[in-house]
Design a protein around this motif. Structure first.
Motif, short mmCIF file in Angstrom:
data_model
loop_
_atom_site.label_atom_id
_atom_site.label_comp_id
_atom_site.label_asym_id
_atom_site.label_seq_id
_atom_site.Cartn_x
_atom_site.Cartn_y
_atom_site.Cartn_z
N MET A 1 1.08 -1.56 -0.03
CA MET A 1 -0.22 -0.16 -0.32
C MET A 1 0.78 0.74 0.39
O MET A 1 0.91 2.53 0.55
CB MET A 1 -0.90 0.34 1.08
N GLY A 2 1.95 1.27 -0.72
CA GLY A 2 3.09 2.48 -0.63
C GLY A 2 3.28 3.19 -2.32
O GLY A 2 4.33 3.97 -2.35
N HIS A 3 1.87 2.78 -2.94
CA HIS A 3 2.42 3.25 -4.09
C HIS A 3 1.65 5.05 -4.79
O HIS A 3 0.43 4.80 -4.39
CB HIS A 3 1.57 1.90 -5.40
N PRO A 4 2.34 5.08 -5.09
CA PRO A 4 1.87 6.51 -4.61
C PRO A 4 0.27 6.69 -6.15
O PRO A 4 -0.21 7.73 -6.14
CB PRO A 4 2.77 8.07 -5.55
N ASP A 5 0.08 6.05 -7.20
CA ASP A 5 -0.96 6.05 -7.77
C ASP A 5 -2.33 5.44 -7.70
O ASP A 5 -3.23 5.54 -7.87
CB ASP A 5 -0.48 5.84 -9.29
N VAL A 6 -2.18 4.80 -6.11
CA VAL A 6 -3.13 3.85 -5.28
C VAL A 6 -3.90 4.59 -3.73
O VAL A 6 -2.65 4.59 -3.88
CB VAL A 6 -3.11 2.42 -5.78
N SER A 7 -4.49 4.23 -4.04
CA SER A 7 -5.24 4.92 -2.66
C SER A 7 -6.77 4.16 -2.27
O SER A 7 -7.57 4.68 -3.06
CB SER A 7 -5.38 6.93 -2.54
N LEU A 8 -6.73 4.31 -1.05
CA LEU A 8 -7.82 3.93 -0.77
C LEU A 8 -8.10 4.13 1.13
O LEU A 8 -6.84 4.55 1.46
CB LEU A 8 -7.90 2.18 -0.26
N ILE A 9 -9.79 4.30 0.79
CA ILE A 9 -10.12 5.10 1.97
C ILE A 9 -10.99 3.83 2.01
O ILE A 9 -11.89 3.68 1.74
CB ILE A 9 -10.15 6.09 2.03
N ALA A 10 -12.15 3.66 3.99
CA ALA A 10 -12.65 3.53 4.32
C ALA A 10 -13.28 4.08 5.89
O ALA A 10 -12.25 4.27 6.10
CB ALA A 10 -12.25 2.04 4.40
N PRO A 11 -13.93 3.83 6.64
CA PRO A 11 -14.37 4.09 8.04
C PRO A 11 -13.29 4.20 8.47
O PRO A 11 -12.58 2.40 7.95
CB PRO A 11 -15.79 3.51 7.62
N MET A 12 -12.72 4.78 9.24
CA MET A 12 -11.52 4.38 10.39
C MET A 12 -11.91 2.84 11.23
O MET A 12 -11.35 1.94 11.63
CB MET A 12 -11.41 5.88 11.13
N THR A 13 -13.44 2.95 11.73
CA THR A 13 -13.55 2.22 12.68
C THR A 13 -14.67 1.34 11.96
O THR A 13 -15.34 2.34 11.25
CB THR A 13 -13.50 2.54 14.28
N GLU A 14 -15.33 0.14 12.70
CA GLU A 14 -16.01 -0.38 12.31
C GLU A 14 -17.59 0.40 12.19
O GLU A 14 -18.15 0.88 13.60
CB GLU A 14 -16.66 -2.18 12.62
#
Ligand SMILES: [Zn+2]
Length: 322
Positions: free
Chosen positions: A76-89
């Protein structure tokens, strides 16, 4: 042979490889399916494939997993890929998270390939976040691919939905998942059967259950609650809500199995297939009617627990009816 770890959907990846080859990739996709079915993992796999240094011409259906680009993505260290999701369930996705990820649309790609932005659990976007996202969807950038994942289409604003291509993910058939766990994860036949059942066909969930030793734990629960007269057990187990919850889940499966066995079913539909002999012995003591009553007793107790009632007495009553 080393186990082949496949947590993404191979068919979907193949489909995207084809779309890429024929230049038909859209700007935004909405992946719909139950939790732990592999939606985010598949979006990441697509990101790898589109940026893999061994796949510059797009001819391959699968990424190499070893080139610098693939390795960076794995970490998960590629500058062209980003992922977000809720911080907690169950939490909502923060507006700052949405802003940060969508800023990348305007940036130039570092590796010269496609930028891939993934908004996981987009069911948890709030209005403000949805509005910013909508703006981005209205002005797409040709080198950016946006993935949203959600459990149900209805949870996504219709204006967002209509700008995305929908891809549906379904869980594996239980038998199919069982087979995968045996073949690719070196799980025993019995434990695979139990895990596939408990995870309702979702590979990610099955792996999570495997890592928490769910199969061994359920057998300990059966031994201590069903097959021993350990009077302290109910006292100990009711001290932790999580423990009682698990005990009741196991009991629900056990009594359900018992009802099936009593009606002559002794096949793959039995969750505790590894304990078929014990089940045969267990059902001898009880009539069909007693077993179905026991089943509703367990379900009622589960409901009590979810409403925060103390279930110590109810558990003792279940034990007494066995
Ligand atoms: Zn690669």
């Amino acid at each position: 042979m080393l186990p082949i770890v496949v947590e993404y959907n191979v068919e979907v990846l193949k489909k995207f490889a084809g779309l890429n080859r024929s230049g038909r990739l859209a700007h935004a996709y909405l992946f719909i399916g139950p939790r732990f079915v592999g939606k985010k993992k598949t979006a990441l796999a697509i990101a790898k494939l589109l940026n893999c240094e061994q796949n510059i011409d797009g001819a391959k259906d699968i990424f190499c997993g070893q080139c610098p680009s693939c390795l960076k993505m794995q970490a998960m260290g590629h500058p062209d890929v980003s992922l977000i999701a809720p911080m907690t369930e169950g939490a909502s996705i923060k507006i700052e998270q949405v802003r940060l990820i969508l800023e990348k649309v305007k940036m130039r790609s570092f590796g010269g390939g496609k930028k891939v932005l993934i908004i996981g659990e987009a069911d948890h976007l709030l209005t403000e976040g949805s509005n910013i996202l909508l703006k981005t969807l209205e002005e797409p950038s040709p080198d950016t691919l946006l993935f949203l994942t959600a459990t149900a289409v209805e949870n996504i604003l219709s204006t967002i939905r209509s700008r995305c291509h929908i891809v549906r993910f379904s869980p594996f058939e239980k038998v199919e998942l069982e087979e995968q766990l045996v073949q690719n994860y070196n799980e025993s036949k019995f434990s695979s059967h139990f895990l596939a059942f408990s995870a309702e066909g979702c590979l990610g969930k099955a792996l999570q259950l495997r890592d928490s030793q769910s199969f061994d734990k359920k057998n300990q629960v059966i031994n201590r609650f069903v097959f021993s007269e350990d009077e302290e057990y109910i006292k100990t187990v009711t001290q932790e809500d999580e423990d009682v919850k698990f005990l009741l889940e196991v009991l629900e499966g056990w009594v359900r199995d018992a009802v099936l066995v009593k009606s002559g079913i002794r096949d793959q539909r039995i969750i505790n297939f590894d304990r078929l002999n014990d089940l045969n012995g267990f059902v001898k003591k009880l009539t069909f009617k007693e077993l179905t009553e026991l089943y509703s007793q367990v379900v009622k107790t589960q409901k009590m627990l979810s409403e925060n009632f103390n279930v110590k007495v109810a558990l003792a009553a279940i034990k007494l009816s066995m």
